[in-house]
Design an enzyme around this catalytic site. Sequence first.
Site, short mmCIF file in Angstrom:
data_model
loop_
_atom_site.label_atom_id
_atom_site.label_comp_id
_atom_site.label_asym_id
_atom_site.label_seq_id
_atom_site.Cartn_x
_atom_site.Cartn_y
_atom_site.Cartn_z
N TYR A 151 148.22 50.32 110.54
CA TYR A 151 149.25 51.12 111.20
C TYR A 151 150.63 50.85 110.60
O TYR A 151 151.39 51.79 110.31
CB TYR A 151 149.24 50.81 112.69
CG TYR A 151 150.14 51.66 113.55
CD1 TYR A 151 149.76 52.94 113.94
CD2 TYR A 151 151.37 51.18 113.99
CE1 TYR A 151 150.58 53.72 114.74
CE2 TYR A 151 152.20 51.94 114.80
CZ TYR A 151 151.80 53.21 115.17
OH TYR A 151 152.60 53.97 115.96
N LYS A 155 152.90 53.60 108.63
CA LYS A 155 154.21 53.98 109.13
C LYS A 155 155.32 53.65 108.13
O LYS A 155 156.32 54.37 108.03
CB LYS A 155 154.48 53.32 110.47
CG LYS A 155 153.61 53.86 111.61
CD LYS A 155 153.76 55.36 111.79
CE LYS A 155 153.21 55.85 113.13
NZ LYS A 155 153.34 57.32 113.27
#
Length: 243
Positions: A151, A155
């Site tokens: 993640y 991002k």
Amino acid sequence: MKLLEGRNAIVTGGAQGIGRATALMLAEHGARVVVADLDERTAQAVVDGLPQGGAAVRCDVRDPDDARAAVAACQDLGSVDVVVNNAGITRDATLRKLTMADWDAVLDVHLKGAFLMSQAAAAVMREQGRGAIVNISSISGKVGMIGQANYSAAKAGMVGLTKATAKELAHRGVRVNAVQPGLIRTAMTEALRQDVWDQKMSEIPMGRAGEPEEVAKVVLFLASDLSSYLTGTVLEVTGGRFM
């Protein structure tokens, strides 16, 4: 004053959470919104509540054809003025336990999805000579989080994507910016264990979690002419966490 009167927008992952709040906020300010989501039924329920209407599109952002179809649905409304790349998933695990499948799943939805939607939308926006793309990154892309290598990498990648595409598209009147939310009160975060929630809260100088609408207001700013001289920027919506 309605900041997006007469404009059309696409919000991916718009059926719930930050995406839903964003769709409602853009519509409140005059936009017709295409809610693009894997859950078409819930997406349609969101569209049914929008004052100017719009369209619900089943969209797997990992699929180039689905990305183009979402853009085409927005073109059917007249133009493609705003794209909010919000669709996302989590598959948390420590580095030792993280599987290749979960690495790929998260990178594909967040980063590949934002790329494909931006690519499809930019093809139209360049010809229009205007447009705004807003990528929903995360504070995890700035600082990294334990158990979120996939993640955090995705991002962070969205920030790089934002800056590269902003440079490519600026001369054609298309702006690209990113938002990095912190701890926002959604169904996903409210499912956190209490000790994890408390730890995150202790890191926030403002002493509270954010609300989806507070992220949506920043997206509205970046989508509208209020930010007409901003491109390639990353705005943190975190209550001061990790300043």
